[in-house]
Scaffold this motif. Sequence first.
Motif, short mmCIF file in Angstrom:
data_model
loop_
_atom_site.label_atom_id
_atom_site.label_comp_id
_atom_site.label_asym_id
_atom_site.label_seq_id
_atom_site.Cartn_x
_atom_site.Cartn_y
_atom_site.Cartn_z
N ALA A 160 32.79 22.40 6.36
CA ALA A 160 33.85 20.66 5.70
C ALA A 160 33.92 22.39 4.49
O ALA A 160 34.81 22.41 4.06
CB ALA A 160 32.56 20.51 4.84
N ARG A 161 33.03 22.83 3.43
CA ARG A 161 33.68 24.19 2.59
C ARG A 161 34.88 24.71 3.52
O ARG A 161 35.76 25.02 2.36
CB ARG A 161 32.72 25.04 1.74
N GLN A 162 34.70 25.70 4.65
CA GLN A 162 35.78 26.30 4.97
C GLN A 162 36.94 25.25 4.93
O GLN A 162 37.95 25.74 4.97
CB GLN A 162 34.93 27.22 6.19
N ARG A 163 37.07 24.28 5.37
CA ARG A 163 38.43 23.32 6.02
C ARG A 163 38.49 23.30 4.09
O ARG A 163 39.91 23.26 3.97
CB ARG A 163 37.75 22.29 5.66
N VAL A 164 38.02 22.73 3.19
CA VAL A 164 38.26 23.19 1.91
C VAL A 164 39.25 24.24 1.11
O VAL A 164 40.25 23.86 0.54
CB VAL A 164 37.10 22.07 0.76
N GLN A 165 38.69 24.60 1.54
CA GLN A 165 39.44 26.68 1.61
C GLN A 165 40.94 26.87 1.77
O GLN A 165 41.79 27.06 1.47
CB GLN A 165 37.91 27.97 1.39
N GLU A 166 40.76 26.08 2.86
CA GLU A 166 41.76 26.59 3.98
C GLU A 166 42.94 25.89 3.82
O GLU A 166 43.99 26.30 2.92
CB GLU A 166 41.30 26.01 5.31
N VAL A 167 42.67 24.02 2.72
CA VAL A 167 43.64 23.46 2.68
C VAL A 167 43.97 24.00 1.04
O VAL A 167 45.23 23.61 0.24
CB VAL A 167 43.32 21.72 2.43
N GLN A 168 43.02 24.49 0.38
CA GLN A 168 43.21 25.04 -1.09
C GLN A 168 44.37 25.43 -0.73
O GLN A 168 45.04 26.13 -2.15
CB GLN A 168 42.29 24.97 -2.01
N ALA A 169 43.99 26.78 -0.28
CA ALA A 169 45.07 27.81 -0.05
C ALA A 169 46.14 27.07 0.83
O ALA A 169 47.57 28.17 -0.04
CB ALA A 169 44.80 28.93 1.04
N ALA A 170 46.23 26.46 0.21
CA ALA A 170 48.12 26.43 1.53
C ALA A 170 49.32 24.94 0.17
O ALA A 170 49.77 24.85 0.51
CB ALA A 170 47.88 25.04 2.88
N LEU A 171 48.17 24.83 -0.11
CA LEU A 171 48.71 23.26 -1.59
C LEU A 171 50.14 24.41 -2.46
O LEU A 171 51.06 23.46 -2.47
CB LEU A 171 47.46 23.69 -2.69
N PRO A 172 49.76 24.95 -2.59
CA PRO A 172 51.11 25.46 -3.51
C PRO A 172 51.93 25.85 -2.45
O PRO A 172 53.20 25.47 -3.50
CB PRO A 172 50.50 27.37 -4.06
N PHE A 173 52.27 25.81 -0.96
CA PHE A 173 53.25 25.37 -0.39
C PHE A 173 54.10 24.56 0.08
O PHE A 173 54.94 23.92 1.16
CB PHE A 173 53.22 26.39 0.96
N ALA A 174 52.85 23.05 -0.49
CA ALA A 174 53.54 21.86 0.19
C ALA A 174 52.83 20.96 -0.62
O ALA A 174 51.75 19.92 -0.92
CB ALA A 174 53.13 21.60 1.99
N ALA A 175 53.22 20.71 -2.16
CA ALA A 175 52.77 19.89 -2.96
C ALA A 175 52.45 18.36 -2.72
O ALA A 175 53.32 18.16 -2.88
CB ALA A 175 53.37 20.89 -4.67
N SER A 176 52.12 18.33 -2.73
CA SER A 176 51.52 16.70 -2.85
C SER A 176 50.31 15.93 -3.21
O SER A 176 49.08 16.33 -3.75
CB SER A 176 50.56 16.53 -1.11
N THR A 177 50.55 15.48 -4.35
CA THR A 177 49.54 15.21 -5.32
C THR A 177 48.51 13.70 -4.22
O THR A 177 47.48 13.41 -4.19
CB THR A 177 50.33 13.29 -5.72
N ALA A 178 48.61 13.36 -3.06
CA ALA A 178 47.81 12.43 -2.26
C ALA A 178 47.02 13.26 -1.71
O ALA A 178 45.70 13.31 -1.03
CB ALA A 178 48.72 11.91 -1.37
N ILE A 179 47.55 14.68 -1.34
CA ILE A 179 46.67 15.49 -0.27
C ILE A 179 45.60 16.09 -1.77
O ILE A 179 44.68 16.69 -1.37
CB ILE A 179 47.69 16.84 -0.14
N GLU A 180 45.74 16.63 -3.16
CA GLU A 180 45.40 16.92 -3.54
C GLU A 180 44.50 15.56 -3.96
O GLU A 180 42.50 16.32 -4.58
CB GLU A 180 46.08 17.41 -5.42
N GLN A 181 44.12 14.84 -4.13
CA GLN A 181 43.82 13.86 -4.13
C GLN A 181 42.10 13.34 -3.30
O GLN A 181 41.06 13.83 -3.64
CB GLN A 181 43.67 12.54 -5.32
N GLN A 182 42.46 13.26 -2.07
CA GLN A 182 41.50 13.67 -0.96
C GLN A 182 41.08 15.01 -0.85
O GLN A 182 39.94 14.71 -0.73
CB GLN A 182 42.48 13.39 0.33
N LEU A 183 41.74 15.85 -0.89
CA LEU A 183 41.00 17.24 -1.25
C LEU A 183 39.26 17.37 -1.76
O LEU A 183 38.41 18.04 -2.28
CB LEU A 183 41.33 18.06 -1.66
N LEU A 184 40.34 16.95 -3.63
CA LEU A 184 38.82 16.52 -4.65
C LEU A 184 38.13 15.23 -4.42
O LEU A 184 37.09 15.93 -4.44
CB LEU A 184 39.83 16.10 -5.76
N ALA A 185 38.66 14.38 -3.52
CA ALA A 185 37.39 13.88 -2.68
C ALA A 185 36.32 14.02 -2.26
O ALA A 185 35.08 13.98 -1.97
CB ALA A 185 38.46 12.47 -1.85
#
Length: 400
Positions: free
Chosen positions: A288-313
């Motif tokens: 799960a941590r590895q998946r989180v790191q992948e998403v974290q790395a992609a966030l700057p290229f597709a900013a989305s408040t919803a994704i950021e919130q789901q990531l934090l959850a």
Amino acid sequence: MLEQPVFGRRLRQLRTERGLTLAALAGEGMSTGYLSRLESGARQPTERAIAHLAAQLGISPAELTQSTTTSLAQSLTLATGLSQDEVGQTLSQALKVSGGEDPLLRWQALWQVAEWHQWRQEYPEQRAHLDELVTLSEQIGLPELQSRALAALSRCMRSTGEIAGAVDVAARAHELARREALPARVQTSTLLALVSALAEAGRLPDAARHADELLTVASEVSGALWAQAVWTVANVRVRQGDRDTGAELMNQAIDGFDGRDDLIIWMRLRLGAARLDLLAVPPRTESARQRVQEVQAALPFAASTAIEQQLLAVRARIAVLTGDLDEARTVLDRLIGFDDLLTYQERTRLDVLRNRVLLLEGEKDTALDGLRTLAEQAQQNGNMDLAAEIWRLVAESLAQ
């Protein structure tokens, strides 16, 4: 005569075009405060006010109250190539003042504005536009438009916690798509809505039956729709207890979808896989941590408040499962104030996590009271799957 707020916008446009201040336009016959309220749309103009303002502007009253609103057809054309936010604002404004135009044009505008509200996580506003969209679809009489509108409404109702209604609406959408032999993409969309709603309602046998149908129909589509279909079936399999098949399907969706097609879906797939990792027995927290790191790395290229919130959850859930209370508290605190932007399920699961933190801190009675309340609310909303999940946690806590 133009109704507010259209009249106010027309008045402000004419004033600014002439370089007039509020005081200059108001003159001696009107207060600047009243004029300001007219421009903001807070007051409806009287005939006397219109006559005075027209004289001040050097035009006739008819010219002042004449609409210069862009038609829906023009607005839809102008929206081409704009950002999603610009499209939503342009078409939302056009819908407010349009009337008597081609209903198909109105359908297109309503659809795009509803998607804009979903993107902004404004679910009540999205629901209002989808209700109108369903009604308009019935008036137009095209089965494909009806099915698509009903499926979208069902998804919105799930977001607001109206699970029983979401099941009924999705069932109508699917039956219409099946009866009319609509294209595979439409049938896939309606089945996605139906399977998701049935699973949330705790009707797993029905969800599983339609999940098999969904996999078959989705084999005829591609891209994001296919990936979401496989992902949805994976979730059903996990809820049935078949975690291996669920994980296999989830990996199939991730491997078979190119993030260049839709980076947001690419990130949502990985967050979905992380959630499934955390449902495993024992939880696969490192995966799960590895998946989180992948998403974290992609966030700057597709900013989305919803994704950021789901990531934090997801990060908060990992922290709770690994007993890292400091991390859990830090992440959950960052989510405070976003409740209105979260779906009902996301909001409830965050509250569950907050009560799990209380359990770990020794506040057992307070935590159990909070969990019981959340479970009862989920039951009342017809979200039986979520309610069962919370009751299981209560039972496990009492057993300990």
